[in-house]
Design a protein around this motif. Structure first.
Motif, mmCIF file in Angstrom:
data_model
loop_
_atom_site.group_PDB
_atom_site.id
_atom_site.type_symbol
_atom_site.label_atom_id
_atom_site.label_comp_id
_atom_site.label_asym_id
_atom_site.label_seq_id
_atom_site.Cartn_x
_atom_site.Cartn_y
_atom_site.Cartn_z
ATOM 1 N N GLU A 142 -6.210 -3.470 -8.826
ATOM 2 C CA GLU A 142 -6.542 -4.888 -8.847
ATOM 3 C C GLU A 142 -5.278 -5.749 -8.965
ATOM 4 O OE1 GLU A 142 -9.357 -8.050 -11.340
ATOM 5 O OE2 GLU A 142 -9.310 -5.912 -11.878
ATOM 6 N N GLY A 143 -5.209 -6.760 -8.136
ATOM 7 C CA GLY A 143 -4.067 -7.666 -8.167
ATOM 8 C C GLY A 143 -2.880 -7.198 -7.354
ATOM 9 N N TRP A 144 -3.047 -6.112 -6.581
ATOM 10 C CA TRP A 144 -1.945 -5.568 -5.793
ATOM 11 C C TRP A 144 -2.404 -5.289 -4.375
ATOM 12 C CZ3 TRP A 144 2.964 -4.992 -7.864
ATOM 13 C CH2 TRP A 144 3.050 -5.236 -9.247
ATOM 14 N N LYS A 145 -1.474 -5.340 -3.434
ATOM 15 C CA LYS A 145 -1.772 -5.110 -2.026
ATOM 16 C C LYS A 145 -0.977 -3.904 -1.536
ATOM 17 C CE LYS A 145 -3.794 -7.865 0.124
ATOM 18 N NZ LYS A 145 -5.253 -8.036 0.411
ATOM 19 N N PRO A 146 -1.628 -2.953 -0.839
ATOM 20 C CA PRO A 146 -0.908 -1.773 -0.350
ATOM 21 C C PRO A 146 -0.022 -2.101 0.839
ATOM 22 C CG PRO A 146 -3.173 -1.750 0.442
ATOM 23 C CD PRO A 146 -3.057 -2.939 -0.478
ATOM 24 N N VAL A 147 1.118 -1.406 0.914
ATOM 25 C CA VAL A 147 2.044 -1.595 2.025
ATOM 26 C C VAL A 147 2.159 -0.307 2.839
ATOM 27 C CG1 VAL A 147 4.409 -2.192 2.692
ATOM 28 C CG2 VAL A 147 3.343 -3.327 0.729
ATOM 29 N N ALA A 148 2.596 0.783 2.201
ATOM 30 C CA ALA A 148 2.773 2.051 2.903
ATOM 31 C C ALA A 148 3.022 3.156 1.887
ATOM 32 C CB ALA A 148 3.935 1.972 3.893
ATOM 33 N N LEU A 149 2.817 4.406 2.314
ATOM 34 C CA LEU A 149 3.178 5.547 1.493
ATOM 35 C C LEU A 149 4.678 5.779 1.592
ATOM 36 C CD1 LEU A 149 0.289 8.082 2.240
ATOM 37 C CD2 LEU A 149 0.743 6.928 0.062
ATOM 38 N N ALA A 150 5.300 6.094 0.473
ATOM 39 C CA ALA A 150 6.744 6.305 0.430
ATOM 40 C C ALA A 150 7.060 7.692 -0.090
ATOM 41 C CB ALA A 150 7.398 5.250 -0.465
ATOM 42 N N ASP A 151 8.079 8.311 0.467
ATOM 43 C CA ASP A 151 8.551 9.613 0.008
ATOM 44 C C ASP A 151 9.403 9.402 -1.245
ATOM 45 O OD1 ASP A 151 9.619 12.113 -0.397
ATOM 46 O OD2 ASP A 151 10.476 12.314 1.606
ATOM 47 N N VAL A 152 8.982 9.981 -2.357
ATOM 48 C CA VAL A 152 9.725 9.819 -3.607
ATOM 49 C C VAL A 152 10.458 11.094 -4.006
ATOM 50 C CG1 VAL A 152 8.261 7.963 -4.461
ATOM 51 C CG2 VAL A 152 7.638 10.338 -4.950
ATOM 52 N N GLY A 153 10.558 12.053 -3.085
ATOM 53 C CA GLY A 153 11.308 13.272 -3.338
ATOM 54 C C GLY A 153 10.447 14.414 -3.846
ATOM 55 N N GLU A 154 10.972 15.625 -3.710
ATOM 56 C CA GLU A 154 10.302 16.834 -4.176
ATOM 57 C C GLU A 154 8.910 16.986 -3.572
ATOM 58 O OE1 GLU A 154 10.328 16.739 -8.423
ATOM 59 O OE2 GLU A 154 12.516 16.938 -8.564
ATOM 60 N N GLY A 155 8.777 16.548 -2.310
ATOM 61 C CA GLY A 155 7.511 16.681 -1.622
ATOM 62 C C GLY A 155 6.420 15.753 -2.096
ATOM 63 N N ARG A 156 6.750 14.746 -2.892
ATOM 64 C CA ARG A 156 5.761 13.824 -3.441
ATOM 65 C C ARG A 156 5.824 12.479 -2.726
ATOM 66 N NH1 ARG A 156 7.582 12.337 -8.175
ATOM 67 N NH2 ARG A 156 5.575 11.533 -8.931
ATOM 68 N N THR A 157 4.677 11.829 -2.663
ATOM 69 C CA THR A 157 4.605 10.485 -2.116
ATOM 70 C C THR A 157 3.971 9.542 -3.139
ATOM 71 O OG1 THR A 157 2.440 10.886 -1.103
ATOM 72 C CG2 THR A 157 4.393 11.297 0.264
ATOM 73 N N ALA A 158 4.246 8.284 -2.975
ATOM 74 C CA ALA A 158 3.644 7.252 -3.817
ATOM 75 C C ALA A 158 3.331 6.058 -2.927
ATOM 76 C CB ALA A 158 4.578 6.852 -4.954
ATOM 77 N N LEU A 159 2.410 5.257 -3.364
ATOM 78 C CA LEU A 159 2.002 4.089 -2.586
ATOM 79 C C LEU A 159 2.852 2.890 -2.967
ATOM 80 C CD1 LEU A 159 -0.069 2.977 -0.530
ATOM 81 C CD2 LEU A 159 -1.497 2.327 -2.496
ATOM 82 N N LEU A 160 3.520 2.323 -1.970
ATOM 83 C CA LEU A 160 4.287 1.100 -2.180
ATOM 84 C C LEU A 160 3.319 -0.073 -2.146
ATOM 85 C CD1 LEU A 160 7.024 -0.438 -2.379
ATOM 86 C CD2 LEU A 160 7.063 -0.434 0.121
#
Length: 288
Positions: A142-160
Motif C-alpha cells: 500500500e502506498g507504493w507503485k511497482p517498477v521492475a524486478l531487480a537482481d540483488v545478487g546471489e541469484g535473488r531478485t527484489a521488486l523495485l
C-alpha cells in the motif's frame, strides 16, 4: 563532500530574486562533487546582501555523449527549468546559464535534501530520499507503485518500487514532456519544506524517444485532471510567438522544440502516462 548547512538564500523570497542572485552574483568555487560524471562544482554566490549555495556545471567540464551535441547539456538544464516553471509545479531548482570561473555553464540553486521517510515495512533497501525501495516478493504494498524486478545478487531478485506520491507523479509528467533520459533515484531531492525537486536534466529534449526513468509506476494510467490542465496551458505557451517558445528556441534545436510540442500534444490526446517504448532501455543505469 558534506552538504552546506546554510539556508538556500537568506533574505531572498521570490523566484525572480533567486534567478537574479544566480545570474548576477559573484561565484566562488568551494569544492567539487566527485560522484558526478561531468564537472560539478559547489559554489557560493553573492549579490548585494543576498547569498546562497549553488551548483556550477561549466560547459568545458561536460563529457561528450554520442547522441547529444557537444557542449549543450547546460542549456538543456536551463530549458528543463523553464518548462518546469511554465507548468507551475516548481519541480526544478532555479537555474540559469551564465559565465563563471571556468567559462559559461549552468548555475543552479543548491537544495539541502532531507529523507522523506522510511520505506515499506518489508523493504530490503530504501534510498536516501525515502521515495524508492526494494521489497521482497512481487507486491508493492500500500502506498507504493511497482517498477521492475531487480537482481540483488546471489541469484535473488527484489521488486523495485517508488512511492505513490503526487509530487513524484508530477515529476513523471515533467519527465515525459522534456524526454528525460536519466531520471535516477539520486536525482530526487525532498526539501525540508516538503517540496520535491528533480535535478540533473542535461540528458533531455532529444527528438527521439529517450525516456529512461525509475518512475514507471503510473505507466498507462490516466493522467490526473490537474496534469491535463497543466499540459493544455503548456501547449499554448509553446506556440510560436510566445516568450517560452522563444527562450527555448535559444537553448534547444528547432527539431527538438517541435518534438516537445508533439509530446505535449500526444499526452493530451491519449490522456495517459507514457509506457516504455521498447526501443530504448527503460530504466537508467545505475538506477541510483
Amino acid at each position: 563532500m558534506p552538504a552546506p548547512e546554510r539556508l538556500p538564500a537568506p533574505g531572498v523570497t521570490t523566484t525572480g530574486e533567486l534567478e537574479e542572485l544566480l545570474a548576477k552574483g559573484e561565484l566562488k568555487v568551494v569544492g567539487r562533487i566527485r560522484e558526478a560524471s561531468n564537472a560539478v562544482l559547489l559554489c557560493t554566490v553573492t549579490y548585494g546582501d543576498a547569498s546562497a549555495d549553488c551548483v556550477y556545471k561549466p560547459v568545458k567540464g561536460e563529457r561528450p555523449l554520442w547522441d547529444f551535441p557537444d557542449g549543450n547539456l547546460a542549456q538543456r538544464e536551463v530549458a528543463a527549468y523553464l518548462v518546469s516553471e511554465a507548468m507551475g509545479w516548481g519541480l526544478v531548482p532555479p537555474t540559469v546559464l551564465r559565465d563563471g570561473p571556468y567559462g559559461e555553464g549552468m548555475v543552479q540553486l543548491w537544495i539541502a535534501s532531507t529523507p522523506a521517510g522510511d520505506g515499506p515495512e518489508d523493504a530490503e533497501k530504501s534510498d536516501e530520499s525515502g521515495l524508492l525501495a526494494l521489497v521482497e516478493g512481487e507486491e508493492a504494498g500500500e502506498g507504493w507503485k511497482p517498477v521492475a524486478l531487480a537482481d540483488v545478487g546471489e541469484g535473488r531478485t527484489a521488486l523495485l518500487v517508488h512511492a505513490d506520491d503526487p509530487r513524484l507523479r508530477r515529476l513523471a509528467v515533467l519527465d515525459a514532456v522534456i524526454n528525460n533520459g536519466d531520471r535516477k533515484g539520486g536525482h530526487l531531492l525532498p526539501a525540508p519544506d516538503g517540496r520535491l525537486y528533480g535535478i540533473d536534466h542535461g540528458v533531455t529534449f532529444h527528438r527521439e524517444d529517450k525516456l529512461r526513468t525509475l518512475l514507471w509506476g503510473w505507466a498507462g494510467e490516466p493522467l490526473t485532471d490537474e496534469a491535463r490542465e497543466v499540459l493544455a496551458s503548456l501547449s499554448a505557451l509553446l506556440a510560436d510567438g510566445e516568450p517560452l517558445a522563444a527562450r527555448l528556441a535559444e537553448l534547444i534545436t528547432p527539431v527538438e522544440l517541435a518534438a516537445v510540442r508533439a509530446r505535449v500534444a500526444h499526452l493530451l490526446r491519449t490522456g495517459v502516462h507514457p509506457q516504455p517504448s521498447g526501443q530504448w532501455p527503460a530504466i537508467p543505469w545505475p538506477p541510483v
